[in-house]
Design a protein around this motif. Structure first.
Motif, PDB file in Angstrom:
ATOM      1  N   THR B 109       9.332  -1.683   2.742  1.00 14.66           N
ATOM      2  CA  THR B 109       8.381  -2.319   1.817  1.00 14.66           C
ATOM      3  C   THR B 109       7.224  -1.383   1.504  1.00 14.66           C
ATOM      4  O   THR B 109       6.805  -1.258   0.343  1.00 14.66           O
ATOM      5  N   ALA B 110       6.736  -0.701   2.552  1.00 14.20           N
ATOM      6  CA  ALA B 110       5.610   0.217   2.336  1.00 14.20           C
ATOM      7  C   ALA B 110       6.015   1.334   1.380  1.00 14.20           C
ATOM      8  O   ALA B 110       5.268   1.669   0.451  1.00 14.20           O
ATOM      9  N   ALA B 111       7.208   1.888   1.584  1.00 12.65           N
ATOM     10  CA  ALA B 111       7.668   2.975   0.690  1.00 12.65           C
ATOM     11  C   ALA B 111       7.792   2.461  -0.746  1.00 12.65           C
ATOM     12  O   ALA B 111       7.418   3.159  -1.700  1.00 12.65           O
ATOM     13  N   GLY B 112       8.304   1.239  -0.890  1.00 14.66           N
ATOM     14  CA  GLY B 112       8.437   0.645  -2.226  1.00 14.66           C
ATOM     15  C   GLY B 112       7.091   0.435  -2.883  1.00 14.66           C
ATOM     16  O   GLY B 112       6.912   0.683  -4.081  1.00 14.66           O
ATOM     17  N   ARG B 113       6.115  -0.021  -2.081  1.00 22.13           N
ATOM     18  CA  ARG B 113       4.778  -0.265  -2.626  1.00 22.13           C
ATOM     19  C   ARG B 113       4.099   1.041  -3.030  1.00 22.13           C
ATOM     20  O   ARG B 113       3.440   1.138  -4.055  1.00 22.13           O
ATOM     21  N   ILE B 114       4.262   2.058  -2.178  1.00 23.90           N
ATOM     22  CA  ILE B 114       3.544   3.320  -2.428  1.00 23.90           C
ATOM     23  C   ILE B 114       4.202   4.122  -3.546  1.00 23.90           C
ATOM     24  O   ILE B 114       3.550   4.598  -4.470  1.00 23.90           O
ATOM     25  N   TRP B 115       5.517   4.278  -3.456  1.00 25.80           N
ATOM     26  CA  TRP B 115       6.202   5.188  -4.392  1.00 25.80           C
ATOM     27  C   TRP B 115       7.028   4.456  -5.444  1.00 25.80           C
ATOM     28  O   TRP B 115       7.704   5.090  -6.240  1.00 25.80           O
ATOM     29  N   GLY B 116       7.029   3.144  -5.400  1.00 24.88           N
ATOM     30  CA  GLY B 116       7.713   2.382  -6.436  1.00 24.88           C
ATOM     31  C   GLY B 116       9.165   2.097  -6.119  1.00 24.88           C
ATOM     32  O   GLY B 116       9.800   2.799  -5.330  1.00 24.88           O
ATOM     33  N   LEU B 117       9.651   1.016  -6.766  1.00 27.70           N
ATOM     34  CA  LEU B 117      11.045   0.622  -6.594  1.00 27.70           C
ATOM     35  C   LEU B 117      11.837   1.098  -7.802  1.00 27.70           C
ATOM     36  O   LEU B 117      11.314   1.730  -8.690  1.00 27.70           O
ATOM     37  N   GLY B 118      13.084   0.751  -7.831  1.00 29.62           N
ATOM     38  CA  GLY B 118      13.901   1.103  -8.994  1.00 29.62           C
ATOM     39  C   GLY B 118      14.885   2.198  -8.673  1.00 29.62           C
ATOM     40  O   GLY B 118      15.366   2.290  -7.564  1.00 29.62           O
TER      41      GLY B 118
END
Lengths: 435, 289
Positions: B109-118
């Motif tokens: 979740t942290a990686a998704g929040r920081i660097w974005g999803l997709g």
């Protein structure tokens, strides 16, 4: 005395009537000036591995909603209605999607839901059918006769996968050998079946027709196996963009010199791994055109959309999403626009009236060009909008893809359907076999 | 199978085995040797890849330096995990496993929040092109992984067998009480093991960032492969893990090429089941999985 009483009574009646008339006029004015809002839903993966298919779509829908609201609302039956979007993150999980559908319908009374489809479509359709709420999927294979309010086709899948064999045959009639692969999920299997049927109908020899596991980390052996069949065309069907990049890298590394074709190629990602000259030489044909493509003309809905998107979500804007625009940003809005158009044609938000109006319209304007409601022989019900399908190739001069053809689907399908449907049925992927 | 396809498949297998070995060896040390079942090992791998994304793809740092930067970064994360999760749950493997399952979600979740999803992060291939090795075409970036794996595995073997600290770590794994009586600090040894495991996961992720799809969820599938490698190799055996990695690499690659990639996953898991039935301690292990 009696005369005075009568005149007093007359006065009271007159005053009462005047009051009633004034109040009714006032209340009428109030009703006319009250802002009526129609809610729509966005029920898709907004987090997790599938978020790439959902999250960006919010931007396109919001741009459309803002445009409509700026004009005073959607004009339906002589009245204007403001649009408002409610979102729910279903993480591409069926149970969460059903929870989201319930919340969106029961709490917010949404009339239309934008979605990705797949498992969430399976999970939500009984509830949404009962509530008569539109569910717009990106995946046309979700369309079934028992899902009367599930509509699709804005996303070109699988029509693009069926038209690519035609496109390459027209451009390269001397080529024969067609290899195709995609991940082994439900949609991959169904879409690949439609592509194989179409390729056979166009006279291609299918030399490779297999799926890879969704857990595949190393595509080198997959590509070695494909190249061992000596294909002229390697088609990646509906392979997810991340895998497409890694497979094209392997095709380059292992020296493939033929044509590469796919449902969607994220040109910029592939360029990080493969020289642009290789991409141009192998065509890298795919759909999901860029909206800044000069092919659309100037002015155009597409160019305006790009400008508006950059102004709202581009770098340095308050809504900066820290990425470039993708095909998904406009993929969902096609169906929202279709539904809005249907409501205007019907003069009502009644879903049956909207469907009837859309199906009886000889031509429906969509973002990709004029379309018709179609699909009975593919999905058992005419719930697929079918605009022309753009096919693009990668060009080195702009380091981007550019539209090369814009093909109509319906007539071509009518002339080939017997062969195609037979193959799809042989593979057990026809709609009535997948229940 | 034609000769060129066969040679290509052999070359693919060697690269695949090297990748599996590099990913799994850290887990083999933490889980197999020190009984710390780190569910977040795949996310350590993922964060190693993101270090390269940040320093190399975004920051313009040379690729080798970005890979080196991943080592202390993820080693520190390993140390932190040992201190906050594995030390309090010592003696209860399942508790540690479940706690790090939570850490998995936090890191994703942290990686998704920081660097974005997709879609995958765009990481340019630093060494574009391929090498022709006996008729097989292998990408230069993938060729690099083979010597890197040899160096990393050789270094670990040397550390565990020739360096006093490494011997102490092995002593702790074999008999913690006896090791403690000899004056070896269990806390220091478990911290060391997790530090090394983190560093190895980080460097593996960093090396593979240009050839792997870098997303917050990239570690999820790799974790399963890593556990299969550790269990098949033998719980307390680094050498066994390396052997299992190459066997799995060959099986997976050949089955994919001859049949298909879906069958390859099934055969890989069936191979693990077969080994555990025939030899419950794994290929080179002495304790049951």
């Amino acid at each position: 005395m009696k005369k005075e009483r009568l005149s007093g009574l007359f006065l009271r009646i007159s005053l009462t009537m005047a009051l009633i008339v004034t109040l009714s006029v006032m209340s009428g004015t109030t009703a006319q000036s009250a802002e009526e809002t129609i809610n729509i839903g966005f029920l898709a993966a907004l987090s997790g591995p599938d978020a790439g298919w959902g999250l960006p779509g919010i931007t396109g829908n919001q741009i459309f909603i803002d445009r409509v609201n700026a004009e005073g609302g959607l004009l339906v039956g002589g009245k204007r209605y403001k649009l408002k979007m409610y979102k729910f993150d279903d993480e591409a999980i069926g149970s969460k999607a059903l929870q989201g559908a319930r919340q969106l319908v029961l709490e917010h009374d949404v009339k239309f839901i934008s979605a990705i489809g797949g498992n969430p479509a399976d999970a939500t359709h009984p509830f949404l059918t009962k509530k008569k709420v539109f569910y717009a999927t990106l995946i046309s294979t979700d369309i079934m006769p028992d899902r009367p309010y599930l509509i699709g086709g804005g996303d070109v899948t699988p029509r693009i996968d069926m038209l690519r064999p035609l496109y390459h045959k027209i451009n390269n009639p001397e080529l024969k050998r067609w290899a195709v692969t995609s991940q082994d999920d439900t949609i991959g299997k169904t879409c690949q079946a439609w592509e194989v049927g179409s390729a056979i109908a166009e006279g291609w020899d299918i030399v490779y027709d297999k799926h890879f596991s969704g857990e595949t980390e190393d595509f080198a052996p997959v590509v070695t196996a494909i190249l061992a069949t000596k294909p002229d065309v390697v088609s990646l069907n509906l392979t997810y963009p991340t895998y497409v990049t890694l497979i094209i890298e392997q095709l380059y590394l292992q020296g493939f010199k033929g044509i590469i074709s796919a449902n969607y190629i994220d040109t910029e990602s592939v360029m990080q791994k493969v020289p642009i000259e290789y991409m141009e030489a192998t065509k890298c044909a795919n759909s999901f055109p860029l909206f800044d493509d000069p092919w659309w003309g100037e002015p155009s809905w597409q160019h305006d959309f790009i400008k508006e998107w950059n102004a709202k979500y581009g770098p340095g804007t308050p809504g900066d999403v820290h990425r470039k625009i993708t095909g998904i940003d406009w993929d969902h809005v096609i169906m929202l626009k279709l539904w809005a158009h249907g409501a205007q044609l019907a003069g009502s938000f009644d879903p049956d009236a909207i469907l009837k109006a859309l199906r009886s319209a000889p031509s429906i304007p969509t973002i990709l060009g004029p379309g018709v409601m179609y699909g009975k022989e593919m999905w058992g019900i005419d719930n697929m909008i079918s605009p022309p399908v753009p096919i693009a190739e990668v060009k080195a001069d702009c380091k981007c893809k550019r539209i090369q053809a814009h093909l109509r689907f319906e007539q071509w399908f009518e002339s080939r359907k017997d062969t195609i449907i037979k193959v799809v049925k042989d593979k057990g992927q026809y709609y009535d076999q997948r229940k | 199978m034609e000769l060129t396809t066969f040679i290509q498949t052999i070359a693919n297998s060697v690269v695949s085995g090297s990748i599996y070995a590099t990913v799994a060896v850290g887990l083999a040390l933490a889980f197999g040797v020190m009984q710390m079942a780190n569910h977040a090992h795949g996310e350590f791998f993922m964060l190693g890849a993101y270090v390269v994304y940040v320093f190399y793809a975004l920051g313009g740092m040379p690729f080798p330096l970005a890979v080196l930067a991943a080592i202390p970064t993820i080693a520190a994360l390993g140390l932190l995990t040992e201190r906050l999760i594995f030390r309090p749950t010592r003696g209860n493997v399942l508790a540690g496993f479940m706690a790090t399952a939570g850490l998995t979600w936090i890191l994703q979740t942290a990686a998704g929040r920081i660097w974005g999803l997709g879609f995958m992060k765009m990481i340019p291939t630093p060494y574009m092109g391929s090498a022709n090795i006996a008729g097989a075409q292998i990408g230069l970036q993938r060729v690099l992984i083979v010597p890197a794996a040899c160096i990393l595995l050789g270094f670990l073997w040397f550390f565990l067998h020739r360096v006093r600290l490494g011997k102490g770590l092995r002593a702790c794994a074999q008999d913690p009480e006896a090791a403690a009586l000899q004056g070896i600090s269990i806390n220091k040894m478990t911290a060391l093991a997790m530090g090394i495991a983190g560093a190895y996961a980080g460097v593996a992720g960093a090396l593979m960032a240009p050839i792997h799809a870098v997303t917050p969820y990239m570690g999820r599938d790799l974790l399963i492969t890593a556990f299969i490698v550790v269990i098949v190799g033998g719980m307390a055996s680094i050498e066994g893990a390396v052997l299992a990695a190459f066997l799995l690499g060959f099986i997976h690659t050949f089955v994919t090429t001859i049949f298909d990639a879906t069958s390859a996953v099934m055969v890989g898991v069936a191979f693990m089941a077969f080994i555990l039935i025939v030899k419950p301690t794994g290929l080179m292990g002495r304790v049951k999985a």
